[in-house]
Design an enzyme around this catalytic site. Structure first.
Site, mmCIF file in Angstrom:
data_model
loop_
_atom_site.group_PDB
_atom_site.id
_atom_site.type_symbol
_atom_site.label_atom_id
_atom_site.label_comp_id
_atom_site.label_asym_id
_atom_site.label_seq_id
_atom_site.Cartn_x
_atom_site.Cartn_y
_atom_site.Cartn_z
ATOM 1 N N SER A 127 0.823 -1.211 0.000
ATOM 2 C CA SER A 127 0.000 0.000 0.000
ATOM 3 C C SER A 127 0.855 1.259 0.000
ATOM 4 O O SER A 127 2.034 1.239 0.351
ATOM 5 C CB SER A 127 -0.899 0.024 1.242
ATOM 6 O OG SER A 127 -1.542 -1.211 1.422
HETATM 7 N N1 SAH Z 1 -0.689 -4.914 4.092
HETATM 8 C C1 SAH Z 1 0.078 -5.207 2.901
HETATM 9 C C2 SAH Z 1 -0.635 -4.881 1.607
HETATM 10 C C3 SAH Z 1 -1.870 -5.673 1.415
HETATM 11 S S1 SAH Z 1 -2.351 -6.046 -0.220
HETATM 12 C C4 SAH Z 1 1.457 -4.572 2.963
HETATM 13 O O1 SAH Z 1 1.771 -3.906 3.943
HETATM 14 O O2 SAH Z 1 2.229 -4.790 2.028
HETATM 15 C C5 SAH Z 1 -3.692 -7.092 0.219
HETATM 16 C C6 SAH Z 1 -3.318 -8.496 0.619
HETATM 17 O O3 SAH Z 1 -4.500 -9.147 1.048
HETATM 18 C C7 SAH Z 1 -2.759 -9.333 -0.538
HETATM 19 O O4 SAH Z 1 -1.490 -9.802 -0.230
HETATM 20 C C8 SAH Z 1 -3.782 -10.472 -0.672
HETATM 21 O O5 SAH Z 1 -3.176 -11.713 -0.999
HETATM 22 C C9 SAH Z 1 -4.382 -10.507 0.719
HETATM 23 N N2 SAH Z 1 -5.700 -11.163 0.795
HETATM 24 C C10 SAH Z 1 -6.744 -11.052 -0.050
HETATM 25 N N3 SAH Z 1 -7.757 -11.835 0.371
HETATM 26 C C11 SAH Z 1 -7.347 -12.450 1.519
HETATM 27 C C12 SAH Z 1 -7.930 -13.383 2.426
HETATM 28 N N4 SAH Z 1 -9.152 -13.865 2.263
HETATM 29 N N5 SAH Z 1 -7.198 -13.772 3.488
HETATM 30 C C13 SAH Z 1 -5.936 -13.315 3.687
HETATM 31 N N6 SAH Z 1 -5.335 -12.435 2.870
HETATM 32 C C14 SAH Z 1 -6.024 -12.013 1.792
#
Ligand code: SAH
Length: 226
Positions: A74
């Site tokens: 992000s």
């Molecule tokens: N917080 C992260 C960025 C998040 S991007 C950072 O600091 O880099 C969103 C993430 O959510 C992705 O890696 C995606 O794989 C994850 N995601 C999406 N659906 C999910 C689920 N049901 N359970 C766990 N993770 C999930």
């Protein structure tokens, strides 16, 4: 922690490490990140550790960047605003859904007592855990789980941060929030503008507050195949 990366060739990413750091902090402040604890932690946790390859020269720019498994790290100012909205205290146990690069979890680990972060991609969990270990962060654990169901083994949580967008706050996450607890999450359809909301668990029920429009990847059910 490793040093800020020294050299670059193009304009936006140019300048000395100290100048970049100043620009990074200025971008946070100008987007409304004013909490001094959050600012000081974001000053210390090197985002460059969490961005690989061709995009590493952009690690200190206020923009989201691609990471493995087709996901994104992000934008720093959004990380700052979400962290600030979560009001994390030093005795809190925090659950993050969506480990991604691990950057947000590393920031939370400097503010909380204990952090659990889950991602649906095993590869992202593994890579993030390797970075936490290399950084000597001992109070944060990355696990490969479908975060739609929270983390029942370790529940309840003082704080929950969701970094992928669901249409509504998932029921299991609401259920795993302690009384007095706070959850911050983006809600809305994945290809439109979503709202960042803050949910508080009060004795009389849940209180919902809209914070600002955001854009996140969707919360997808089930584990990924990598
Ligand atoms: N917080 C992260 C960025 C998040 S991007 C950072 O600091 O880099 C969103 C993430 O959510 C992705 O890696 C995606 O794989 C994850 N995601 C999406 N659906 C999910 C689920 N049901 N359970 C766990 N993770 C999930």
């Amino acid at each position: 922690m490793s040093a800020w990366q020294p050299e670059d060739t193009d304009d936006e990413a140019s300048g000395s490490p100290a100048e970049r750091k100043m620009r990074f902090l200025f971008a946070l402040r100008s987007h409304g990140v004013t909490d001094s604890r959050v600012l000081s932690v974001m000053e210390k946790v090197d985002r460059g550790r969490f961005v690989k390859g061709v995009f590493s020269s952009r690690a200190y720019d206020d923009m989201p960047l691609p990471i493995s498994c087709g996901q994104t790290i992000s934008q720093p100012s959004v990380v700052g605003l979400m962290t600030q909205a979560l009001q994390v205290g030093p005795r809190d146990t925090v659950l993050e859904i969506g480990t991604g690069s691990g950057y947000q979890a590393a920031i939370l680990s400097a503010l909380a007592r204990r952090v659990y972060t889950v991602d649906r991609w095993k590869r992202l969990s593994r890579e993030a855990q390797e970075i936490f270990t290399a950084m000597g962060l001992t109070n944060v654990t990355a696990l490969a789980r479908d975060g739609s169901f929270g983390l029942p083994d370790q529940a309840p949580f003082d704080r929950i941060l969701v970094t992928a967008a669901a249409e509504d706050p998932p029921g299991p996450l609401l259920a795993q929030l302690k009384p007095g607890g706070i959850m911050v999450l983006p809600v809305g359809q994945s290809d439109t503008v979503q709202q960042l909301i803050r949910v508080r668990r009060l004795p009389e029920g849940f209180d919902y507050e809209e914070l600002r429009p955001v854009r996140f990847v969707p919360l997808v059910e089930g584990l990924g195949n990598e």
